[in-house]
Design a protein around this motif. Structure first.
Motif, PDB file in Angstrom:
ATOM      1  N   UNK A  58      12.499   6.125   3.666  1.00  0.00           N
ATOM      2  CA  UNK A  58      12.113   5.675   2.323  1.00  0.00           C
ATOM      3  C   UNK A  58      12.770   4.341   1.979  1.00  0.00           C
ATOM      4  N   UNK A  59      14.010   4.118   2.440  1.00  0.00           N
ATOM      5  CA  UNK A  59      14.649   2.812   2.204  1.00  0.00           C
ATOM      6  C   UNK A  59      13.854   1.688   2.890  1.00  0.00           C
ATOM      7  N   UNK A  60      13.401   1.941   4.098  1.00  0.00           N
ATOM      8  CA  UNK A  60      12.618   0.927   4.828  1.00  0.00           C
ATOM      9  C   UNK A  60      11.293   0.670   4.110  1.00  0.00           C
ATOM     10  N   UNK A  61      10.594   1.739   3.761  1.00  0.00           N
ATOM     11  CA  UNK A  61       9.293   1.580   3.096  1.00  0.00           C
ATOM     12  C   UNK A  61       9.427   0.899   1.741  1.00  0.00           C
ATOM     13  N   UNK A  62      10.453   1.283   0.975  1.00  0.00           N
ATOM     14  CA  UNK A  62      10.655   0.674  -0.339  1.00  0.00           C
ATOM     15  C   UNK A  62      10.964  -0.820  -0.235  1.00  0.00           C
ATOM     16  N   UNK A  63      11.820  -1.159   0.720  1.00  0.00           N
ATOM     17  CA  UNK A  63      12.177  -2.566   0.887  1.00  0.00           C
ATOM     18  C   UNK A  63      10.964  -3.376   1.349  1.00  0.00           C
ATOM     19  N   UNK A  64      10.210  -2.839   2.311  1.00  0.00           N
ATOM     20  CA  UNK A  64       9.009  -3.548   2.771  1.00  0.00           C
ATOM     21  C   UNK A  64       8.030  -3.773   1.621  1.00  0.00           C
ATOM     22  N   UNK A  65       7.944  -2.798   0.719  1.00  0.00           N
ATOM     23  CA  UNK A  65       7.039  -2.952  -0.415  1.00  0.00           C
ATOM     24  C   UNK A  65       7.521  -4.037  -1.379  1.00  0.00           C
ATOM     25  N   UNK A  66       8.847  -4.236  -1.430  1.00  0.00           N
ATOM     26  CA  UNK A  66       9.361  -5.333  -2.264  1.00  0.00           C
ATOM     27  C   UNK A  66       9.080  -6.685  -1.607  1.00  0.00           C
ATOM     28  N   UNK A  67       9.228  -6.739  -0.281  1.00  0.00           N
ATOM     29  CA  UNK A  67       9.038  -8.010   0.446  1.00  0.00           C
ATOM     30  C   UNK A  67       7.546  -8.380   0.470  1.00  0.00           C
ATOM     31  N   UNK A  68       6.717  -7.373   0.649  1.00  0.00           N
ATOM     32  CA  UNK A  68       5.258  -7.584   0.728  1.00  0.00           C
ATOM     33  C   UNK A  68       4.582  -6.588  -0.216  1.00  0.00           C
ATOM     34  N   UNK A  69       4.493  -6.937  -1.521  1.00  0.00           N
ATOM     35  CA  UNK A  69       3.909  -6.006  -2.503  1.00  0.00           C
ATOM     36  C   UNK A  69       2.447  -5.683  -2.181  1.00  0.00           C
ATOM     37  N   UNK A  70       2.049  -4.449  -2.504  1.00  0.00           N
ATOM     38  CA  UNK A  70       0.681  -4.001  -2.212  1.00  0.00           C
ATOM     39  C   UNK A  70      -0.368  -4.850  -2.929  1.00  0.00           C
ATOM     40  N   UNK A  71      -0.111  -5.181  -4.194  1.00  0.00           N
ATOM     41  CA  UNK A  71      -0.998  -6.070  -4.943  1.00  0.00           C
ATOM     42  C   UNK A  71      -0.224  -7.321  -5.332  1.00  0.00           C
ATOM     43  N   UNK A  72      -0.765  -8.485  -4.985  1.00  0.00           N
ATOM     44  CA  UNK A  72      -0.075  -9.720  -5.361  1.00  0.00           C
ATOM     45  C   UNK A  72      -0.972 -10.933  -5.171  1.00  0.00           C
ATOM     46  N   UNK A  73      -2.207 -10.799  -5.652  1.00  0.00           N
ATOM     47  CA  UNK A  73      -3.121 -11.933  -5.612  1.00  0.00           C
ATOM     48  C   UNK A  73      -3.613 -12.329  -4.227  1.00  0.00           C
ATOM     49  N   UNK A  74      -3.697 -11.367  -3.324  1.00  0.00           N
ATOM     50  CA  UNK A  74      -4.218 -11.682  -1.989  1.00  0.00           C
ATOM     51  C   UNK A  74      -5.717 -11.993  -2.079  1.00  0.00           C
ATOM     52  N   UNK A  75      -6.211 -12.802  -1.132  1.00  0.00           N
ATOM     53  CA  UNK A  75      -7.626 -13.176  -1.138  1.00  0.00           C
ATOM     54  C   UNK A  75      -8.512 -12.190  -0.371  1.00  0.00           C
ATOM     55  N   UNK A  76      -7.951 -11.570   0.661  1.00  0.00           N
ATOM     56  CA  UNK A  76      -8.734 -10.696   1.545  1.00  0.00           C
ATOM     57  C   UNK A  76      -9.382  -9.547   0.761  1.00  0.00           C
ATOM     58  N   UNK A  77     -10.720  -9.462   0.823  1.00  0.00           N
ATOM     59  CA  UNK A  77     -11.480  -8.566  -0.048  1.00  0.00           C
ATOM     60  C   UNK A  77     -11.273  -7.075   0.235  1.00  0.00           C
ATOM     61  N   UNK A  78     -10.857  -6.735   1.456  1.00  0.00           N
ATOM     62  CA  UNK A  78     -10.645  -5.311   1.763  1.00  0.00           C
ATOM     63  C   UNK A  78      -9.441  -4.732   1.002  1.00  0.00           C
ATOM     64  N   UNK A  79      -8.580  -5.619   0.479  1.00  0.00           N
ATOM     65  CA  UNK A  79      -7.446  -5.158  -0.316  1.00  0.00           C
ATOM     66  C   UNK A  79      -6.275  -4.636   0.490  1.00  0.00           C
ATOM     67  N   UNK A  80      -6.304  -4.832   1.807  1.00  0.00           N
ATOM     68  CA  UNK A  80      -5.203  -4.310   2.632  1.00  0.00           C
ATOM     69  C   UNK A  80      -4.375  -5.422   3.275  1.00  0.00           C
ATOM     70  N   UNK A  81      -4.350  -6.587   2.623  1.00  0.00           N
ATOM     71  CA  UNK A  81      -3.564  -7.702   3.180  1.00  0.00           C
ATOM     72  C   UNK A  81      -2.097  -7.338   3.372  1.00  0.00           C
ATOM     73  N   UNK A  82      -1.519  -6.595   2.429  1.00  0.00           N
ATOM     74  CA  UNK A  82      -0.108  -6.227   2.544  1.00  0.00           C
ATOM     75  C   UNK A  82       0.133  -5.472   3.850  1.00  0.00           C
ATOM     76  N   UNK A  83      -0.782  -4.584   4.208  1.00  0.00           N
ATOM     77  CA  UNK A  83      -0.640  -3.815   5.450  1.00  0.00           C
ATOM     78  C   UNK A  83      -0.763  -4.719   6.677  1.00  0.00           C
ATOM     79  N   UNK A  84      -1.690  -5.683   6.626  1.00  0.00           N
ATOM     80  CA  UNK A  84      -1.799  -6.647   7.736  1.00  0.00           C
ATOM     81  C   UNK A  84      -0.486  -7.422   7.894  1.00  0.00           C
TER      82      UNK A  84
END
Lengths: 87, 87, 87
Positions: A58-84
């Motif tokens: 959970x510490x790893x996942x939480x930190x990764x979510x801070x570094x690369x937020x799930x929503x943050x104005x990405x352009x990619x229409x599929x909405x999964x840029x954070x995962x990429x």
């Protein structure tokens, strides 16, 4: 080459595949060598952790979510840029 | 071992080398194995993406630039610390 | 497979293992191939840098500490979550 499918219950999670990889290695009969594990999905990555304490996950996942937020104005229409990006 | 040169037009960009790697693999005549791709330049890295939508590239580059800004008080005199860190 | 121990003087540092890896490769007598270097410790990682300028090391370590601060409300009781994440 051996293949198996992995299902992910949410868009940011860890799935322990140690047993499945161990079985492939055991079945191969090879005693010394390199087991090369590759995930072809470009929104998934691989990490190694002894998993002695679940809070490391959970510490790893939480930190990764801070570094690369799930929503943050990405352009990619599929909405999964954070995962990429995390992958 | 096969080698080829890659030119980068700017200090943060992606260059698709899929065709060049595919050609090396095809020319090798090997049908099952691991193609190990290594970039010796320490300010460049490798990533895999299906590149179905070009915005994934820009989302990745933009996010990396937020995580590791190009200018941010680095000490290294060559001025390319951000590239070393991202790589 | 050859093994050697690496000691780390602080919780965030770089240790140059080039000479030790080079010796293993030289001793193997192999002239073309892949040397696969793996660190089993899940709070340590591997990176490649020409180390021509020591400030690159400090720039990398300083930036990593900004991206993944040593203390930041992690749950893992051992207190080394930042090292797990960076690794």
């Amino acid at each position: 080459m051996e293949q198996f499918d992995v299902r992910t219950p949410s868009h940011a999670c860890m799935v322990d595949i140690t047993d499945r990889v161990s079985r492939v290695v055991a079945d191969s009969g090879i005693e010394e060598g390199i087991c090369y594990v590759f995930v072809p999905h470009t929104t998934a990555g691989l990490t190694i952790n002894e998993n002695a304490d679940q809070t490391v996950q959970s510490d790893i996942l939480n930190r990764l979510d801070k570094i690369v937020p799930w929503r943050d104005g990405y352009e990619h229409a599929e909405g999964n840029s954070a995962a990429h990006i995390k992958a």
